[in-house]
Design a protein around this motif. Structure first.
Motif, mmCIF file in Angstrom:
data_model
loop_
_atom_site.group_PDB
_atom_site.id
_atom_site.type_symbol
_atom_site.label_atom_id
_atom_site.label_comp_id
_atom_site.label_asym_id
_atom_site.label_seq_id
_atom_site.Cartn_x
_atom_site.Cartn_y
_atom_site.Cartn_z
ATOM 1 N N PRO A 291 0.818 -1.216 0.000
ATOM 2 C CA PRO A 291 0.000 0.000 0.000
ATOM 3 C C PRO A 291 0.851 1.264 0.000
ATOM 4 O O PRO A 291 1.784 1.384 0.801
ATOM 5 N N ASN A 292 0.549 2.167 -0.892
ATOM 6 C CA ASN A 292 1.262 3.437 -1.008
ATOM 7 C C ASN A 292 2.734 3.251 -1.343
ATOM 8 O O ASN A 292 3.533 4.192 -1.255
ATOM 9 N N ASN B 142 1.752 4.333 8.020
ATOM 10 C CA ASN B 142 0.396 4.715 8.397
ATOM 11 C C ASN B 142 0.012 6.117 7.937
ATOM 12 O O ASN B 142 -1.117 6.544 8.157
ATOM 13 N N THR B 143 0.934 6.841 7.344
ATOM 14 C CA THR B 143 0.625 8.219 6.984
ATOM 15 C C THR B 143 -0.374 8.285 5.841
ATOM 16 O O THR B 143 -0.423 7.397 4.982
ATOM 17 N N THR B 144 -1.165 9.342 5.860
ATOM 18 C CA THR B 144 -2.096 9.548 4.748
ATOM 19 C C THR B 144 -1.557 10.581 3.768
ATOM 20 O O THR B 144 -2.131 10.798 2.716
ATOM 21 N N GLY B 145 -0.462 11.242 4.146
ATOM 22 C CA GLY B 145 0.137 12.234 3.265
ATOM 23 C C GLY B 145 1.339 11.660 2.539
ATOM 24 O O GLY B 145 1.432 10.451 2.312
ATOM 25 N N LYS B 146 2.269 12.532 2.178
ATOM 26 C CA LYS B 146 3.481 12.092 1.496
ATOM 27 C C LYS B 146 4.329 11.280 2.472
ATOM 28 O O LYS B 146 4.628 11.746 3.576
ATOM 29 N N ALA B 147 4.707 10.090 2.070
ATOM 30 C CA ALA B 147 5.403 9.191 2.990
ATOM 31 C C ALA B 147 6.688 9.814 3.528
ATOM 32 O O ALA B 147 7.020 9.653 4.700
ATOM 33 N N SER C 59 6.963 11.632 6.844
ATOM 34 C CA SER C 59 6.965 10.868 8.088
ATOM 35 C C SER C 59 8.220 10.010 8.220
ATOM 36 O O SER C 59 8.311 9.185 9.118
#
Lengths: 157, 111
Positions: free
Chosen positions: A56-57, A93-98, A101
């Motif tokens: 994911p991502n 777990n981030t929803t923004g740019k990895a 984080s």
């Protein structure tokens, strides 16, 4: 119940807690030797280009199940063009740019024109060469999907 | 069992106008690395609680990497295998307010 009996009961409860901990460690919750161990033979447990594209991502832990290494090295793959972000589970777990984080970013080495052709590299080793680095706690995210850094990890088995 | 694990204090550290400690309260770790963030223009100063924004008392002054390349780094690790580096005593200053030097810290934990 006198003080001696009470003390024995408390000790018994403590032993039960310890036993539960041991059972967790032996219940195939990790691969290879336990964390903190130190064997006598250096074994390679990860090598080669590390593909994250199916996760994911594009954020992938170095191993899916916990596995404890004494040395880990992540190098940008010469010729590839994106940065490589390295982080903890917070990056997964981030929803923004990895990379926002991450705890580290490696600069790409697309044509050898910077830093005399050296590839940016992350190296972490246990100072006493114990198997303490949980590869499942370290996550990798290539800025460009499909690119794959070179990952190496050693374990003293 | 003992493992070396990423500290919760790891990640981009926002510095806004004055030196800031990496952790607000005492946080002991085994290994610490601080680097300028790729693409940002700040010089990054590392020091103790008496770090000044004029580089006074600096342990390290790191050059920025605004155009890319391998970032300069301040790295320290306890070679005895203990958590002895207190992140609340390590201060970071970036010369451009709002920049976010990258902090990487690992700590021993018992599972």
């Amino acid at each position: 119940m006198n003080r001696r009996e009470l003390f024995q009961k408390a000790l018994g409860a403590g032993a039960a807690v310890v036993a539960a901990g041991v059972l967790r460690g032996q219940s195939s919750s990790f691969n290879g030797p336990a964390g903190g161990s130190r064997g006598s033979t250096l074994v390679t447990i990860l090598t080669g280009p590390f593909d994250t594209s199916s996760y994911p991502n594009g954020v992938r832990p170095l191993t899916d199940a916990p596995q404890f290494a004494t040395y880990v090295r992540i190098q940008v793959n010469p010729g590839q063009q994106g940065k490589i972000a390295i982080g903890s589970s917070a990056m997964a777990n981030t929803t923004g740019k990895a990379a926002d984080s991450a705890f580290l970013e490696l600069w790409p080495n697309w044509n050898g024109s910077t830093d005399s052709g050296r590839s940016d590299t992350f190296i972490l080793s246990d100072p006493e060469w114990n198997n303490t680095i949980n590869l499942a706690d370290i996550y990798v995210w290539p800025e460009f999907a499909g690119e794959a850094p070179i990952v190496t990890a050693f374990q003293l088995a | 069992m003992t493992i070396l694990s990423p500290s919760a204090a790891s990640g981009p550290l926002t510095v806004s106008g004055a030196p800031v400690p990496i952790a607000a309260s005492s946080t002991l770790v085994n290994q610490l690395s601080v680097k300028p963030r790729l693409g940002q223009w700040s010089k990054v100063l590392i020091g103790g609680p008496n770090l000044g924004n004029d580089e006074s008392n600096a342990m390290a002054v790191l050059y920025p990497v605004p155009f890319g390349g391998q970032a300069d780094a301040f790295v320290v690790q306890d070679q005895g295998g203990q958590n002895t580096i207190d992140l609340s005593q390590i201060y970071v200053y970036a010369t451009i307010p709002g920049d976010t030097p990258m902090v990487q810290a690992f700590e021993y934990k018992n599972l």
